[in-house]
Design a protein around this motif. Structure first.
Motif, PDB file in Angstrom:
ATOM      1  N   VAL A 392     112.060 -32.089 -18.125  1.00 60.62           N
ATOM      2  CA  VAL A 392     110.638 -32.036 -17.760  1.00 60.62           C
ATOM      3  C   VAL A 392     110.328 -30.639 -17.262  1.00 60.62           C
ATOM      4  N   ARG A 393     109.187 -30.106 -17.691  1.00 54.39           N
ATOM      5  CA  ARG A 393     108.769 -28.775 -17.279  1.00 54.39           C
ATOM      6  C   ARG A 393     107.298 -28.783 -16.868  1.00 54.39           C
ATOM      7  N   PHE A 394     106.901 -27.808 -16.034  1.00 56.33           N
ATOM      8  CA  PHE A 394     105.494 -27.577 -15.702  1.00 56.33           C
ATOM      9  C   PHE A 394     104.817 -26.822 -16.844  1.00 56.33           C
ATOM     10  N   ASN A 395     103.514 -27.079 -17.062  1.00 58.29           N
ATOM     11  CA  ASN A 395     102.792 -26.095 -17.859  1.00 58.29           C
ATOM     12  C   ASN A 395     102.410 -24.942 -16.939  1.00 58.29           C
ATOM     13  N   LEU A 396     101.983 -23.847 -17.493  1.00 55.49           N
ATOM     14  CA  LEU A 396     101.838 -22.600 -16.741  1.00 55.49           C
ATOM     15  C   LEU A 396     100.877 -22.733 -15.568  1.00 55.49           C
ATOM     16  N   GLU A 397      99.697 -23.289 -15.792  1.00 57.24           N
ATOM     17  CA  GLU A 397      98.700 -23.395 -14.729  1.00 57.24           C
ATOM     18  C   GLU A 397      99.123 -24.401 -13.666  1.00 57.24           C
ATOM     19  N   ALA A 398      99.773 -25.478 -14.092  1.00 57.29           N
ATOM     20  CA  ALA A 398     100.234 -26.480 -13.126  1.00 57.29           C
ATOM     21  C   ALA A 398     101.288 -25.893 -12.209  1.00 57.29           C
ATOM     22  N   ARG A 399     102.197 -25.110 -12.780  1.00 55.89           N
ATOM     23  CA  ARG A 399     103.243 -24.483 -11.955  1.00 55.89           C
ATOM     24  C   ARG A 399     102.616 -23.506 -10.967  1.00 55.89           C
ATOM     25  N   ARG A 400     101.659 -22.727 -11.424  1.00 55.75           N
ATOM     26  CA  ARG A 400     101.005 -21.763 -10.532  1.00 55.75           C
ATOM     27  C   ARG A 400     100.305 -22.473  -9.387  1.00 55.75           C
ATOM     28  N   ARG A 401      99.614 -23.561  -9.683  1.00 61.60           N
ATOM     29  CA  ARG A 401      98.882 -24.276  -8.647  1.00 61.60           C
ATOM     30  C   ARG A 401      99.830 -24.923  -7.638  1.00 61.60           C
ATOM     31  N   ALA A 431     105.079 -37.466 -15.335  1.00 65.43           N
ATOM     32  CA  ALA A 431     104.642 -36.538 -16.379  1.00 65.43           C
ATOM     33  C   ALA A 431     104.789 -37.174 -17.763  1.00 65.43           C
ATOM     34  N   ASP A 432     103.753 -37.027 -18.586  1.00 60.33           N
ATOM     35  CA  ASP A 432     103.800 -37.519 -19.964  1.00 60.33           C
ATOM     36  C   ASP A 432     104.315 -36.419 -20.887  1.00 60.33           C
ATOM     37  N   SER A 433     105.074 -36.810 -21.886  1.00 60.01           N
ATOM     38  CA  SER A 433     105.575 -35.880 -22.910  1.00 60.01           C
ATOM     39  C   SER A 433     106.408 -34.743 -22.312  1.00 60.01           C
ATOM     40  N   GLY A 434     107.006 -34.989 -21.153  1.00 61.17           N
ATOM     41  CA  GLY A 434     107.892 -33.995 -20.568  1.00 61.17           C
ATOM     42  C   GLY A 434     107.179 -32.790 -19.999  1.00 61.17           C
ATOM     43  N   ARG A 435     105.857 -32.893 -19.740  1.00 62.11           N
ATOM     44  CA  ARG A 435     105.114 -31.753 -19.188  1.00 62.11           C
ATOM     45  C   ARG A 435     104.348 -32.192 -17.958  1.00 62.11           C
ATOM     46  N   ILE A 436     104.561 -31.464 -16.845  1.00 67.49           N
ATOM     47  CA  ILE A 436     103.790 -31.693 -15.624  1.00 67.49           C
ATOM     48  C   ILE A 436     102.516 -30.858 -15.733  1.00 67.49           C
ATOM     49  N   ASP A 437     101.340 -31.530 -15.740  1.00 68.88           N
ATOM     50  CA  ASP A 437     100.087 -30.809 -15.916  1.00 68.88           C
ATOM     51  C   ASP A 437      99.337 -30.699 -14.600  1.00 68.88           C
ATOM     52  N   GLU A 438      98.124 -30.114 -14.664  1.00 69.79           N
ATOM     53  CA  GLU A 438      97.342 -29.886 -13.453  1.00 69.79           C
ATOM     54  C   GLU A 438      96.979 -31.188 -12.754  1.00 69.79           C
ATOM     55  N   ALA A 439      96.736 -32.242 -13.526  1.00 74.82           N
ATOM     56  CA  ALA A 439      96.381 -33.534 -12.922  1.00 74.82           C
ATOM     57  C   ALA A 439      97.552 -34.092 -12.118  1.00 74.82           C
ATOM     58  N   ASN A 440      98.770 -33.980 -12.677  1.00 81.36           N
ATOM     59  CA  ASN A 440      99.954 -34.432 -11.934  1.00 81.36           C
ATOM     60  C   ASN A 440     100.097 -33.655 -10.638  1.00 81.36           C
ATOM     61  N   VAL A 441      99.880 -32.339 -10.710  1.00 86.35           N
ATOM     62  CA  VAL A 441     100.034 -31.483  -9.532  1.00 86.35           C
ATOM     63  C   VAL A 441      98.990 -31.819  -8.477  1.00 86.35           C
ATOM     64  N   GLN A 442      97.716 -31.991  -8.901  1.00 81.19           N
ATOM     65  CA  GLN A 442      96.660 -32.289  -7.935  1.00 81.19           C
ATOM     66  C   GLN A 442      96.897 -33.626  -7.256  1.00 81.19           C
ATOM     67  N   GLU A 443      97.366 -34.598  -8.024  1.00 76.48           N
ATOM     68  CA  GLU A 443      97.675 -35.908  -7.449  1.00 76.48           C
ATOM     69  C   GLU A 443      98.791 -35.798  -6.410  1.00 76.48           C
TER      70      GLU A 443
END
Length: 535
Positions: A392-401, A431-443
């Motif tokens: 599982v990995r972050f997408n770029l904006e999610a990791r930054r946030r 995380a869906d499809s192995g990607r942590i997105d901004e919604a996961n991070v905000q939650e």
């Protein structure tokens, strides 16, 4: 400047030095004679150790006479050493240790060599150990017969010096340094920590772990990684063959009453109601290995007294038994308490503290190592991948946030690394499809803020303040967040002012609550409309 004298120390070779009779002996290689015949090495004094029977004494006298012929510059001093069994390691080591302790070394005027060609293999090993430990401030010298006889028919042979100062050997020193760096990385679990103080602590722990058997005390808040580090220290020592027993861990805060004594020290059958069979106890289970007592400050007084005896004497009585048992274990202890304060309160033994704090290391919590949050995020993602079988990995904006929030002063991390691990695990699981997105991070940020009792979304505050938010102290962030919450509940600026200054306004003849609030918000570049709209 005059040269320093060269002094050699060694045994008579009871076999090699005895070869040949009469003039025939000069055609044989004799290591002690050969040592004094080296063309590029002048032995100024030879300290020659021999046995005490008549045959050994006679050989010693003959060798001294022969050395006088081939090397008249060499002064031979004979030392009779009674050894009942020259193959008994304890006896030989003790005799040579006493010899070294009683010898007057003058390193300013003399250089010393230890001749390891002669004597039993046990004696050679003892010479090496004593020299390596610097009981003898010397180099080792090895002599050997020449491959070809020279024209003069003399047989001095050759020699080689062995300097046990390994730092002088570049290749060995490089290898040791590489192994040490591997040890440091191992203790840090491969995490490239960036905190200077923590790196310095780990370097000291690595040195102590491999050089000392004394107890070690790890101090740090819950979740700072004391237990994890203790296990890594054990694995490091086991990898260097310094321990071969188990790693045994117990949280002392869970031990109470007779159960505490039984758990630690074991019990005899019938020691108390319900003790239908004997129990070994954790101290005996750790024999030959390592015992980690986490939260040692929670131990009761009786357990502290028995533990002190067990540490110092390696012996103790199981509960209800009149027969002592033994256990040779290495001790590590952990605590989040100030043990000196507990000593002052009479809740912890001063002599036990003195015994366990020879090596004390403070482990900072996560809030004190914010620069290490990013590499620990990567470490937790890799651990999740190993355990769950998918990456599982972050997408770029999610990791930054997430990093912006996690490293800010707003993030309290009261649970330290354990809490960070749980946070990453939650996002990776959802995380869906192995990607942590901004919604996961905000939650996750909202979940952490609720857990820490922070009302205003940190993300909202960042949106209101922009880059200024990162430069604010946590005190100012919390205060401003509370003020904004009141503002959003109020009907207008004056209403918010009256709510916020309800006490202090009573002391003013002409209170201007709205103006006070407007000036407070202006300190952060905010206006009433922005705060009320939330943009």
């Amino acid at each position: 400047m005059s040269r320093k004298k060269t002094v050699a120390i060694g045994f008579i070779g009871s076999t090699l030095d005895r070869v040949g009779q009469g003039a025939n002996r000069w055609s044989k290689w004799r290591p002690t004679i050969g040592l004094c015949q080296q063309q590029d090495l002048l032995i100024d004094r030879l300290e020659l150790i021999h046995g005490t029977d008549a045959r050994d004494i006679g050989l010693a006298e003959r060798l001294r006479s022969d050395i006088c012929q081939v090397s008249p510059e060499t002064d031979v001093c004979l030392h009779a050493m009674p050894l009942r069994n020259p193959w008994d390691f304890e006896e030989v080591y003790g005799a040579l240790h006493d010899f070294a302790a009683g010898y007057t070394f003058d390193t300013e005027q003399e250089d010393y060599l230890v001749h390891i060609t002669t004597g039993t293999h046990v004696a050679q090993i003892c010479w090496f150990l004593l020299t390596e430990a610097r009981y003898l401030p010397a180099k080792l010298i090895q002599t050997s017969p020449a491959r070809r006889r020279d024209e003069s028919n003399e047989v001095p042979g050759t020699h080689a010096l062995i300097d046990l100062d390994l730092s002088r050997y570049d290749r060995i020193a490089t290898r040791f340094q590489h192994e040490r760096l591997e040890g440091l990385a191992f203790l840090k679990s491969g995490i490239a920590t960036r905190n200077t103080a923590f790196n310095r602590t780990i370097e000291q722990i690595e040195r102590v772990a491999l050089r000392s058997k004394a107890p070690m005390l790890l101090i740090g808040p819950t979740g700072a990684g004391k237990s994890f580090l203790a296990r890594r220290i054990y694995e490091l020592k086991r990898g260097r063959h310094q321990v071969d027993g188990r790693f045994v861990e117990v949280n002392c805060a869970t031990l109470r009453g007779d159960g505490a004594m039984s758990t630690l020290f074991g019990h005899a059958r019938g020691a108390f109601t319900g003790a239908q069979s004997a129990r070994e106890g954790l101290l005996r289970a750790a024999d030959g290995g390592m015992l980690f007592l986490d939260e040692i400050g929670e131990l009761g007084a009786d357990e502290q007294a028995m533990l002190l005896k067990a540490i110092e004497e390696k012996r103790f009585f199981p509960l209800g038994s009149d027969k002592e048992v033994t256990s040779d274990f290495l001790l590590m202890a952990g605590t989040h308490r100030d043990l000196r304060s507990r000593v002052a309160e009479g809740r912890f033994r001063e002599d036990l503290l003195a015994r366990i704090n020879l090596w004390t290391f403070d482990l900072p919590g996560l809030a004190g190592r914010r620069e290490d949050i990013e590499p620990n995020i990567d470490f937790e993602l890799e651990r999740h991948a190993r355990e769950q079988g998918h990456l599982v990995r972050f997408n770029l904006e999610a990791r930054r946030r997430y990093l912006s929030f996690a490293t800010s002063s707003e993030a309290m991390w009261s649970g330290n690394f354990r809490e960070l691990s749980a946070s990453i695990t939650r996002m990776a699981t959802l995380a869906d499809s192995g990607r942590i997105d901004e919604a996961n991070v905000q939650e996750e940020i909202d979940r952490l803020r609720r857990a820490w009792g922070l009302d205003l979304s940190g993300d909202e505050l960042d949106l209101l303040l922009g880059s200024q938010a990162k430069d604010m102290d946590l005190f100012d962030r919390l205060q401003l967040a509370s003020v904004i919450e009141v503002c959003r509940q109020a009907d207008n600026l004056s209403d918010a002012g009256r709510r916020l200054f309800g006490v202090s306004r009573q002391a003013k003849a002409q209170p201007n609550d709205a103006d006070r609030l407007r000036k407070y918000l202006a300190r952060f570049g905010l206006e009433w409309g922005q705060v009320k709209r939330g943009k």
